[in-house]
Every structure is written in C-alpha cells, then in structure tokens.
Scaffold this motif. Structure first.
Motif, PDB file in Angstrom:
ATOM      1  N   LEU A  80       0.834  -1.207   0.000  1.00  0.00           N
ATOM      2  CA  LEU A  80       0.000   0.000   0.000  1.00  0.00           C
ATOM      3  C   LEU A  80       0.871   1.261   0.000  1.00  0.00           C
ATOM      4  N   ILE A  81       1.927   1.275   0.806  1.00  0.00           N
ATOM      5  CA  ILE A  81       2.845   2.426   0.807  1.00  0.00           C
ATOM      6  C   ILE A  81       3.441   2.597  -0.583  1.00  0.00           C
ATOM      7  N   ARG A  82       3.814   1.494  -1.209  1.00  0.00           N
ATOM      8  CA  ARG A  82       4.347   1.544  -2.564  1.00  0.00           C
ATOM      9  C   ARG A  82       3.326   2.116  -3.540  1.00  0.00           C
ATOM     10  N   LYS A  83       2.097   1.686  -3.413  1.00  0.00           N
ATOM     11  CA  LYS A  83       1.037   2.148  -4.320  1.00  0.00           C
ATOM     12  C   LYS A  83       0.808   3.661  -4.156  1.00  0.00           C
ATOM     13  N   VAL A  84       0.707   4.112  -2.912  1.00  0.00           N
ATOM     14  CA  VAL A  84       0.457   5.534  -2.656  1.00  0.00           C
ATOM     15  C   VAL A  84       1.637   6.384  -3.121  1.00  0.00           C
ATOM     16  N   THR A  85       2.875   5.962  -2.803  1.00  0.00           N
ATOM     17  CA  THR A  85       4.023   6.777  -3.220  1.00  0.00           C
ATOM     18  C   THR A  85       4.152   6.804  -4.741  1.00  0.00           C
ATOM     19  N   TRP A  86       3.853   5.687  -5.396  1.00  0.00           N
ATOM     20  CA  TRP A  86       3.924   5.650  -6.860  1.00  0.00           C
ATOM     21  C   TRP A  86       2.904   6.612  -7.466  1.00  0.00           C
ATOM     22  N   LYS A  87       1.689   6.611  -6.937  1.00  0.00           N
ATOM     23  CA  LYS A  87       0.650   7.501  -7.466  1.00  0.00           C
ATOM     24  C   LYS A  87       0.990   8.967  -7.194  1.00  0.00           C
ATOM     25  N   LEU A  88       1.510   9.243  -5.997  1.00  0.00           N
ATOM     26  CA  LEU A  88       1.901  10.624  -5.686  1.00  0.00           C
ATOM     27  C   LEU A  88       3.045  11.082  -6.587  1.00  0.00           C
ATOM     28  N   TYR A  89       4.024  10.216  -6.772  1.00  0.00           N
ATOM     29  CA  TYR A  89       5.150  10.569  -7.634  1.00  0.00           C
ATOM     30  C   TYR A  89       4.672  10.820  -9.070  1.00  0.00           C
ATOM     31  N   SER A  90       3.827   9.940  -9.580  1.00  0.00           N
ATOM     32  CA  SER A  90       3.309  10.098 -10.945  1.00  0.00           C
ATOM     33  C   SER A  90       2.618  11.444 -11.106  1.00  0.00           C
ATOM     34  N   ARG A  91       1.817  11.831 -10.125  1.00  0.00           N
ATOM     35  CA  ARG A  91       1.134  13.113 -10.170  1.00  0.00           C
ATOM     36  C   ARG A  91       2.139  14.272 -10.127  1.00  0.00           C
ATOM     37  N   LYS A  92       3.189  14.124  -9.321  1.00  0.00           N
ATOM     38  CA  LYS A  92       4.198  15.194  -9.192  1.00  0.00           C
ATOM     39  C   LYS A  92       4.934  15.457 -10.506  1.00  0.00           C
ATOM     40  N   TRP A 126      12.697   4.475   1.662  1.00  0.00           N
ATOM     41  CA  TRP A 126      12.593   3.864   2.994  1.00  0.00           C
ATOM     42  C   TRP A 126      11.787   2.566   2.932  1.00  0.00           C
ATOM     43  N   ASN A 127      10.670   2.595   2.211  1.00  0.00           N
ATOM     44  CA  ASN A 127       9.808   1.419   2.098  1.00  0.00           C
ATOM     45  C   ASN A 127      10.538   0.254   1.428  1.00  0.00           C
ATOM     46  N   CYS A 128      11.419   0.572   0.488  1.00  0.00           N
ATOM     47  CA  CYS A 128      12.176  -0.476  -0.206  1.00  0.00           C
ATOM     48  C   CYS A 128      13.351  -0.993   0.620  1.00  0.00           C
ATOM     49  N   ARG A 129      13.931  -0.142   1.440  1.00  0.00           N
ATOM     50  CA  ARG A 129      15.132  -0.519   2.191  1.00  0.00           C
ATOM     51  C   ARG A 129      14.852  -1.100   3.577  1.00  0.00           C
ATOM     52  N   ARG A 130      13.691  -0.942   4.110  1.00  0.00           N
ATOM     53  CA  ARG A 130      13.489  -1.232   5.528  1.00  0.00           C
ATOM     54  C   ARG A 130      13.592  -2.691   5.932  1.00  0.00           C
ATOM     55  N   PHE A 131      13.545  -3.635   4.985  1.00  0.00           N
ATOM     56  CA  PHE A 131      13.686  -5.043   5.347  1.00  0.00           C
ATOM     57  C   PHE A 131      14.989  -5.657   4.823  1.00  0.00           C
ATOM     58  N   ILE A 132      15.877  -4.823   4.266  1.00  0.00           N
ATOM     59  CA  ILE A 132      17.178  -5.312   3.826  1.00  0.00           C
ATOM     60  C   ILE A 132      17.922  -5.845   5.050  1.00  0.00           C
ATOM     61  N   GLY A 133      18.522  -7.012   4.889  1.00  0.00           N
ATOM     62  CA  GLY A 133      19.289  -7.603   5.982  1.00  0.00           C
ATOM     63  C   GLY A 133      18.460  -8.430   6.953  1.00  0.00           C
ATOM     64  N   LYS A 134      17.161  -8.413   6.783  1.00  0.00           N
ATOM     65  CA  LYS A 134      16.287  -9.205   7.651  1.00  0.00           C
ATOM     66  C   LYS A 134      15.962 -10.516   6.940  1.00  0.00           C
ATOM     67  N   GLU A 135      15.829 -11.566   7.698  1.00  0.00           N
ATOM     68  CA  GLU A 135      15.474 -12.864   7.131  1.00  0.00           C
ATOM     69  C   GLU A 135      13.971 -12.911   6.894  1.00  0.00           C
ATOM     70  N   THR A 136      13.593 -12.955   5.640  1.00  0.00           N
ATOM     71  CA  THR A 136      12.182 -13.087   5.282  1.00  0.00           C
ATOM     72  C   THR A 136      12.081 -14.149   4.197  1.00  0.00           C
TER      73      THR A 136
END
Length: 188
Positions: A80-92, A126-136
């Motif tokens: 959802l964060i990705r979707k909102v930021t993508w839409k905001l960026y597209s509008r910008k 931030w949304n893309c980097r926040r789980f780097i290094g975590k085991e998922t």
C-alpha cells in the motif's frame, strides 16, 4: 524457448541494495547509443524503476527486487505504501495514466499537496530498504503493474541461479524459474 510474444523489451531484476551500484557503473561507462534513465538522473522520469534505452527506445526495464516482510498484514502495508508513493510521484511529474482508478486519483489529489516530490521519493526509498538484511521468505518486484500476489518471488527462486540457452546464447536465470513464471503469467 524464445521471446515472450506480448513484450518487446527485456525485464531484469536487481536487488534494491544493488541499484545504486548498477547506476554508478552505467553512468561511468556508457555504451554508445545506450542511456540509463531513472528518477536519480531525470527529474521528469515517470517511473520508479529504471530503464536502459537504445537510441531513445526502451530495451531493458530494471526492476528493483525488494525484500518483503513476513506476515500478510505487513506485506499489504508495504504494498500500500508503494502504491500511494507511486501515485503521488506520478502526479508530481505530470504522468497520469488514462486507466487510473478513480480512488487512486482521489487519494493522490488529496495527499499530493502535503508531500514534495523529494519527500515522496524518500518514503519510497525507505519502504524499499526497511527489510534489507532481515530474514524473510520472499522478495517482490516492487514497481510492477501486476498485483502483489503475482509479483512475490519466493527467496528460493533467487538463491539457485542456473544457466540456460535462450535465442542462441547462454543466460543466467533464477532457480525455480518455471514456478515464478507460472505464477506471474497464470492470468495474463
């Protein structure tokens, strides 16, 4: 077995943490006729993933593969964060897709005045980097047009690369490539 008939370019996934290094390499030693474009080098670029152009035409899409959290709710929040930021960026940058759903147009119009383009890009990063290094258990092609479910890539698919012939050359592909492509193309 060859080219996929509905596509006219090559899609390549890079781990998000390697994108900066890729951009540096492409900027330091560009090939004649090729140009890399992304939000980092073109302020009007309308996508959050990069492209390599040849003579002005897209030939390679560079998609960031982002580590997803475990747990369905946390995954949905990241998407959802990705979707909102993508839409905001597209509008910008003035890129409005003609098939945009009215809900997303409304949300981007309401939230748009509260965020600068730079702030939107920082939140996306931030949304893309926040789980780097975590085991998922999986990664995701974060800026695809498909659904979250289609774009999830089990980590096992990325851990065991293999070589395969493709149109007369040998290419490195993900392990379990058939599982990934079956999931991605099941309803296309």
């Amino acid at each position: 077995q060859g080219m996929i008939p509905w596509d006219d370019d090559i899609d390549v996934g890079f781990f998000y943490e390697d994108i900066d290094r890729l951009e540096s390499l492409l900027a330091a030693d560009p090939l004649p006729g090729f140009r890399y474009v992304s939000v980092s080098n073109d302020p009007t670029y309308p996508r959050l993933h990069g492209k390599i152009l040849f003579d002005g035409n897209c030939c390679i899409d560079i998609f960031p593969l982002v580590r997803m959290p475990d747990g369905r709710i946390r995954q949905k929040i990241q998407w959802l964060i990705r979707k909102v930021t993508w839409k905001l960026y597209s509008r910008k940058v003035g890129y409005l897709h003609e098939k945009e759903k009215p809900l997303w147009v409304f949300i981007s119009k309401i939230l748009g005045p509260f965020f600068t383009k730079k702030a939107v890009l920082r939140i996306s990063d931030w949304n893309c980097r926040r789980f780097i290094g975590k085991e998922t258990g999986c990664y995701i092609n974060m800026f695809s047009i498909y659904s979250m479910e289609k774009e999830q890539i089990p980590e096992k698919c990325l851990k065991h690369p293999q070589r395969m012939p493709f149109d007369g050359i040998e290419v490195t592909i993900p392990g379990y490539w058939d599982e990934y492509l079956t999931n991605l193309t099941a309803t296309i």
